[in-house]
Motif scaffolding. Structure first.
Motif, PDB file in Angstrom:
ATOM      1  N   THR A   1       7.181   7.782  -7.496  1.00  0.00           N
ATOM      2  CA  THR A   1       6.753   6.748  -7.319  1.00  0.00           C
ATOM      3  C   THR A   1       7.542   5.942  -6.142  1.00  0.00           C
ATOM      4  O   THR A   1       8.907   5.958  -6.374  1.00  0.00           O
ATOM      5  N   ILE A   2       7.152   5.416  -5.057  1.00  0.00           N
ATOM      6  CA  ILE A   2       7.657   4.497  -4.410  1.00  0.00           C
ATOM      7  C   ILE A   2       7.329   3.232  -4.428  1.00  0.00           C
ATOM      8  O   ILE A   2       6.442   2.767  -5.235  1.00  0.00           O
ATOM      9  N   SER A   3       8.601   2.486  -4.587  1.00  0.00           N
ATOM     10  CA  SER A   3       8.443   1.092  -4.821  1.00  0.00           C
ATOM     11  C   SER A   3       9.485   0.480  -3.781  1.00  0.00           C
ATOM     12  O   SER A   3      10.124   0.972  -3.156  1.00  0.00           O
ATOM     13  N   GLN A   4       9.150  -1.068  -3.809  1.00  0.00           N
ATOM     14  CA  GLN A   4      10.114  -1.671  -2.856  1.00  0.00           C
ATOM     15  C   GLN A   4      10.427  -3.098  -3.318  1.00  0.00           C
ATOM     16  O   GLN A   4       9.940  -3.724  -4.343  1.00  0.00           O
ATOM     17  N   ASN A   5      11.523  -3.546  -2.667  1.00  0.00           N
ATOM     18  CA  ASN A   5      12.093  -5.040  -2.891  1.00  0.00           C
ATOM     19  C   ASN A   5      12.056  -5.682  -1.781  1.00  0.00           C
ATOM     20  O   ASN A   5      13.074  -5.224  -0.722  1.00  0.00           O
ATOM     21  N   ASN A   6      10.779  -6.400  -1.293  1.00  0.00           N
ATOM     22  CA  ASN A   6      11.081  -6.852   0.019  1.00  0.00           C
ATOM     23  C   ASN A   6      12.059  -7.709   0.579  1.00  0.00           C
ATOM     24  O   ASN A   6      12.637  -7.870   1.806  1.00  0.00           O
ATOM     25  N   ALA A   7      12.569  -8.620  -0.454  1.00  0.00           N
ATOM     26  CA  ALA A   7      13.528  -9.449  -0.185  1.00  0.00           C
ATOM     27  C   ALA A   7      14.763  -8.816   0.257  1.00  0.00           C
ATOM     28  O   ALA A   7      15.666  -9.446   1.165  1.00  0.00           O
ATOM     29  N   GLU A   8      15.098  -7.575  -0.254  1.00  0.00           N
ATOM     30  CA  GLU A   8      16.298  -6.878   0.275  1.00  0.00           C
ATOM     31  C   GLU A   8      16.123  -5.844   1.158  1.00  0.00           C
ATOM     32  O   GLU A   8      17.079  -5.199   1.505  1.00  0.00           O
ATOM     33  N   ASN A   9      14.851  -5.566   1.482  1.00  0.00           N
ATOM     34  CA  ASN A   9      14.509  -4.593   2.503  1.00  0.00           C
ATOM     35  C   ASN A   9      14.748  -3.281   1.807  1.00  0.00           C
ATOM     36  O   ASN A   9      15.434  -2.369   2.586  1.00  0.00           O
ATOM     37  N   MET A  10      14.752  -3.093   0.662  1.00  0.00           N
ATOM     38  CA  MET A  10      14.945  -1.793  -0.212  1.00  0.00           C
ATOM     39  C   MET A  10      13.873  -1.053  -0.747  1.00  0.00           C
ATOM     40  O   MET A  10      12.868  -1.758  -1.033  1.00  0.00           O
ATOM     41  N   VAL A  11      13.773   0.220  -0.555  1.00  0.00           N
ATOM     42  CA  VAL A  11      12.758   1.025  -0.855  1.00  0.00           C
ATOM     43  C   VAL A  11      13.361   1.994  -1.965  1.00  0.00           C
ATOM     44  O   VAL A  11      14.311   2.533  -1.504  1.00  0.00           O
ATOM     45  N   TYR A  12      12.686   2.410  -2.932  1.00  0.00           N
ATOM     46  CA  TYR A  12      13.223   3.413  -4.047  1.00  0.00           C
ATOM     47  C   TYR A  12      12.015   4.629  -3.920  1.00  0.00           C
ATOM     48  O   TYR A  12      10.966   4.387  -3.909  1.00  0.00           O
ATOM     49  N   LEU A  13      12.657   5.706  -4.382  1.00  0.00           N
ATOM     50  CA  LEU A  13      11.445   6.780  -4.545  1.00  0.00           C
ATOM     51  C   LEU A  13      12.131   7.344  -5.941  1.00  0.00           C
ATOM     52  O   LEU A  13      13.236   7.900  -6.180  1.00  0.00           O
ATOM     53  N   GLN A  14      11.375   6.972  -6.956  1.00  0.00           N
ATOM     54  CA  GLN A  14      11.776   7.620  -8.384  1.00  0.00           C
ATOM     55  C   GLN A  14      11.103   8.961  -8.336  1.00  0.00           C
ATOM     56  O   GLN A  14       9.659   9.315  -8.333  1.00  0.00           O
ATOM     57  N   MET A  15      11.735   9.955  -8.620  1.00  0.00           N
ATOM     58  CA  MET A  15      11.216  11.406  -8.568  1.00  0.00           C
ATOM     59  C   MET A  15      11.416  12.016 -10.073  1.00  0.00           C
ATOM     60  O   MET A  15      12.600  12.068 -10.525  1.00  0.00           O
TER      61      MET A  15
ATOM     62  N   SER B   1       0.702  -1.292   0.101  1.00  0.00           N
ATOM     63  CA  SER B   1      -0.100   0.073   0.062  1.00  0.00           C
ATOM     64  C   SER B   1       0.982   1.164  -0.045  1.00  0.00           C
ATOM     65  O   SER B   1       2.018   1.516   0.832  1.00  0.00           O
ATOM     66  N   THR B   2       0.443   2.072  -0.841  1.00  0.00           N
ATOM     67  CA  THR B   2       1.198   3.356  -0.730  1.00  0.00           C
ATOM     68  C   THR B   2       0.300   4.711  -0.473  1.00  0.00           C
ATOM     69  O   THR B   2      -0.527   4.734  -0.802  1.00  0.00           O
ATOM     70  N   ASN B   3       1.075   5.603  -0.047  1.00  0.00           N
ATOM     71  CA  ASN B   3       0.693   7.018   0.248  1.00  0.00           C
ATOM     72  C   ASN B   3       1.516   7.898  -0.310  1.00  0.00           C
ATOM     73  O   ASN B   3       2.717   7.822  -0.193  1.00  0.00           O
ATOM     74  N   TYR B   4       1.010   9.139  -0.843  1.00  0.00           N
ATOM     75  CA  TYR B   4       1.802  10.174  -1.407  1.00  0.00           C
ATOM     76  C   TYR B   4       1.147  11.433  -0.915  1.00  0.00           C
ATOM     77  O   TYR B   4      -0.047  11.699  -0.882  1.00  0.00           O
TER      78      TYR B   4
END
Length: 116
Positions: free
Chosen positions: A68-82, A56-59
């Motif tokens: 755009t916020i996205s995640q890689n749960n396996a790596e515990n990584m989150v990205y913010l594409q601006m 779930s996302t919130n902006y």
């Protein structure tokens, strides 16, 4: 111990793009949510975007349709594409991670500067 580290900040011209990364580590518990905050000079820190482990996302209104916020749960990584960056996006961006059992941590921030 838990740690949060941001990266990807820099200087860009208006209309350009940057991709921020947030790495959360150090806990065997699953992350509940990761959020991006920003703080501009003379301004209060504000929530920019967040994502839960369930996706779930919130902006914040001013960045909707641009970030755009996205995640890689396996790596515990989150990205913010601006994308379509504006001078008013200039700020120090902070990553905040919340694990289950109320464990949380802040990163040290990464500076984003957008010139006109």
């Amino acid at each position: 111990q838990v740690q949060v580290e941001e990266s990807g900040g820099g200087s860009v011209e208006a209309g350009g793009s940057l991709r921020l990364s947030c790495a959360a580590s150090g806990s065997t518990f699953s992350i509940h949510a990761i959020s991006w905050y920003r703080q501009a000079p003379g301004k209060q820190r504000e929530l920019v975007a967040s994502i839960t482990s369930g996706g779930s996302t919130n902006y914040e209104d001013s960045v909707k349709d641009r970030f755009t916020i996205s995640q890689n749960n396996a790596e515990n990584m989150v990205y913010l594409q601006m994308n379509s960056l504006k001078p008013e996006d200039t700020a120090v961006y902070y990553c905040h991670a919340l694990w289950y059992l109320n464990l949380e941590a802040w990163g040290q921030g990464t500076l984003v500067t957008v010139s006109s």
